[in-house]
Scaffold this active site. Structure first.
Site, PDB file in Angstrom:
ATOM      1  N   GLY A   5      14.280  20.567  26.522  1.00  0.00           N
ATOM      2  CA  GLY A   5      12.883  20.985  26.436  1.00  0.00           C
ATOM      3  C   GLY A   5      12.100  20.081  25.492  1.00  0.00           C
ATOM      4  N   GLY A  35      20.791  18.888  26.815  1.00  0.00           N
ATOM      5  CA  GLY A  35      22.181  19.120  26.442  1.00  0.00           C
ATOM      6  C   GLY A  35      23.102  19.108  27.654  1.00  0.00           C
ATOM      7  N   LYS A  82      17.862  25.611  34.357  1.00  0.00           N
ATOM      8  CA  LYS A  82      16.748  26.243  33.626  1.00  0.00           C
ATOM      9  C   LYS A  82      15.429  25.777  34.245  1.00  0.00           C
ATOM     10  CE  LYS A  82      18.960  26.222  29.035  1.00  0.00           C
ATOM     11  NZ  LYS A  82      18.831  25.518  27.737  1.00  0.00           N
TER      12      LYS A  82
HETATM   13  C1  3PG Z   1      18.413  23.595  23.468  1.00  0.00           C
HETATM   14  O1  3PG Z   1      19.616  23.729  23.707  1.00  0.00           O
HETATM   15  O2  3PG Z   1      17.584  23.325  24.351  1.00  0.00           O
HETATM   16  C2  3PG Z   1      17.943  23.678  22.051  1.00  0.00           C
HETATM   17  O3  3PG Z   1      19.018  23.876  21.189  1.00  0.00           O
HETATM   18  C3  3PG Z   1      16.892  24.757  21.897  1.00  0.00           C
HETATM   19  O4  3PG Z   1      17.429  25.991  22.254  1.00  0.00           O
HETATM   20  P1  3PG Z   1      16.453  27.123  22.853  1.00  0.00           P
HETATM   21  O5  3PG Z   1      15.979  26.632  24.187  1.00  0.00           O
HETATM   22  O6  3PG Z   1      17.287  28.373  22.935  1.00  0.00           O
HETATM   23  O7  3PG Z   1      15.303  27.274  21.860  1.00  0.00           O
END
Ligand code: 3PG
Ligand code: MG
Length: 393
Positions: A373, A349, A200
């Site tokens: 994030g 995660g 990401k």
């Molecule tokens: C993540 O996995 O980073 C959190 O659960 C937030 O999810 P998101 O980036 O879809 O808001």
């Protein structure tokens, strides 16, 4: 001051607990339950104190409408196994199923609501729309507990707006995360190294500039490396390149002190996912191949740098660690962190899942954050809506 659940009288009351149970699923099976385990201290304590517990969470990005692929049902089953207790599952978020399940709750009982993001209002940027959803969530409960650290950087109905409507407190996970991450915002022991990788990429470039202001060195791997290689004019073959980030990477290189950003010097490449990789110089990825891991020379260099660090923040795997041929870079970085003497903090995660999948004990690291994030934005010094709202009365 942020209050915690220790400051709340909860016995017999309905407590809405926002957790982050956004775990990787593999065909309806929970592939890594780290975030579910991280939610247990708060849920166990509330249960022992006789609260009527309503667990709410999101899973993935289903786009504001029900989608069975994103159902939290398998997560509720795993939560029940880990809690050693029955977890009722409501097949909607704030509808008749949720209301009936909550009405039937006994002290110490637990119900989990369906994926909050099945309602577009949860993530809406329209305050009024979000507010109406928050009203419905708040209507289910007497108290609100925020324990979904991984989502506190989101101004979402269940994270932010509902806390404006109910007496609230932080859970133990949020308290622990904030205490650990504070060690990366002030009085940082140096050298301070940041390791950035993962897929990401776009999310992380915002943080990169500010990390250049605090970190002594930033080691770059994973798909994060390709915009930098492209910015230097190197070919990236068929690698996962975030082409819109090449300018951002060039700006980071301009801003960095000499040697502050360390890029891969070699990479493991293959024509596609699955085959054994070949090692090539990072400035010579063949046109028909993709970079899937940092190479052995890079891994050695990164490990040596990590051995000298006193503080390390790591977000994002170095390669496609899920597949054995591309796991060595991530393994080498993890090993260097566990062998060294630095305070090590892992965020995200995927990164937590990576170290668990590679067989490292979480205890071997200083702290394993459930937030990706969220942890990045915290150490950037940004205001996180889901934390700021807890500070207010
Ligand atoms: C993540 O996995 O980073 C959190 O659960 C937030 O999810 P998101 O980036 O879809 O808001
Ligand atoms: Mg308060």
């Amino acid at each position: 001051m942020m209050e915690t659940i220790d400051d709340l009288a909860v016995e017999g009351l309905r407590v809405l607990v926002r957790t982050d149970l956004n775990v990787p699923l593999d065909g309806g099976r929970v592939a890594d339950d780290g975030r579910i385990r991280a939610s247990l201290p708060t849920l166990t304590a509330l249960k022992a104190r006789g609260a009527r517990i309503i667990v709410c969470a999101h899973l993935g990005r289903p786009g504001g409408k029900p989608d069975p692929r994103y159902s939290l049902a398998p997560v509720a089953v795993r939560l029940g196994d880990l809690l050693g207790a029955r977890v009722e599952f409501a097949a909607d978020t704030t509808g008749p199923a949720a209301r009936a399940a909550v009405a039937a709750l006994r002290p110490g009982g637990v119900v989990m609501l369906e994926n909050l993001r099945f309602d577009a209002a949860e993530t809406s940027t329209d305050d009024a729309q979000r507010g109406r959803f928050a009203d419905r969530l708040a209507g289910l409960a007497d108290l609100y507990v925020s324990d979904g650290f991984g989502a506190v950087h989101r101004r979402h109905a269940s994270v932010y707006d509902v806390a404006l409507r109910l007496p609230h407190a932080a859970g133990y996970l949020v308290r622990a995360e904030v205490a650990a991450l504070r060690r990366l915002t002030a009085d940082i022991r140096r050298p301070y190294l940041v390791v950035l990788g993962g897929a990401k990429v776009t999310d992380k470039f915002g943080a990169f500039g500010s990390l250049l202001g605090t970190a002594d060195r930033i080691l770059v791997g994973g798909a994060m490396a390709f915009p930098f290689l492209a910015a230097l004019g190197h070919p990236t073959g068929t690698s996962l390149l975030a082409a819109d980030q090449v300018d951002a990477a060039a700006a980071c290189l301009d801003k960095a002190a000499p040697g502050q950003i360390e890029l891969p010097s070699d990479l493991v490449v293959a024509p596609g996912l699955g085959g054994w990789g070949a090692v090539v110089p990072a400035d010579a990825i063949p046109a028909d191949q993709m970079g899937l891991d940092i190479g052995p020379q890079t891994a050695k260099r990164f490990a040596a740098a990590l051995g000298e660090a006193r503080t390390v923040f790591w977000n994002g795997p170095m390669g496609v660690f899920e597949l054995a041929p591309y796991a060595e870079g991530t393994r080498a970085v993890a090993r260097a962190m566990t062998d060294g003497g630095a305070f090590t903090l892992i965020g995200g995660g995927d990164t937590g899942a990576a170290i668990r999948a590679l067989g490292f004990a979480e205890e071997a690291f200083g702290y394993v954050s459930t937030g990706g994030g969220a942890s990045l934005e915290f150490i950037e010094g940004k205001t996180l809506p889901g934390l700021a709202v807890l500070e207010a009365p």
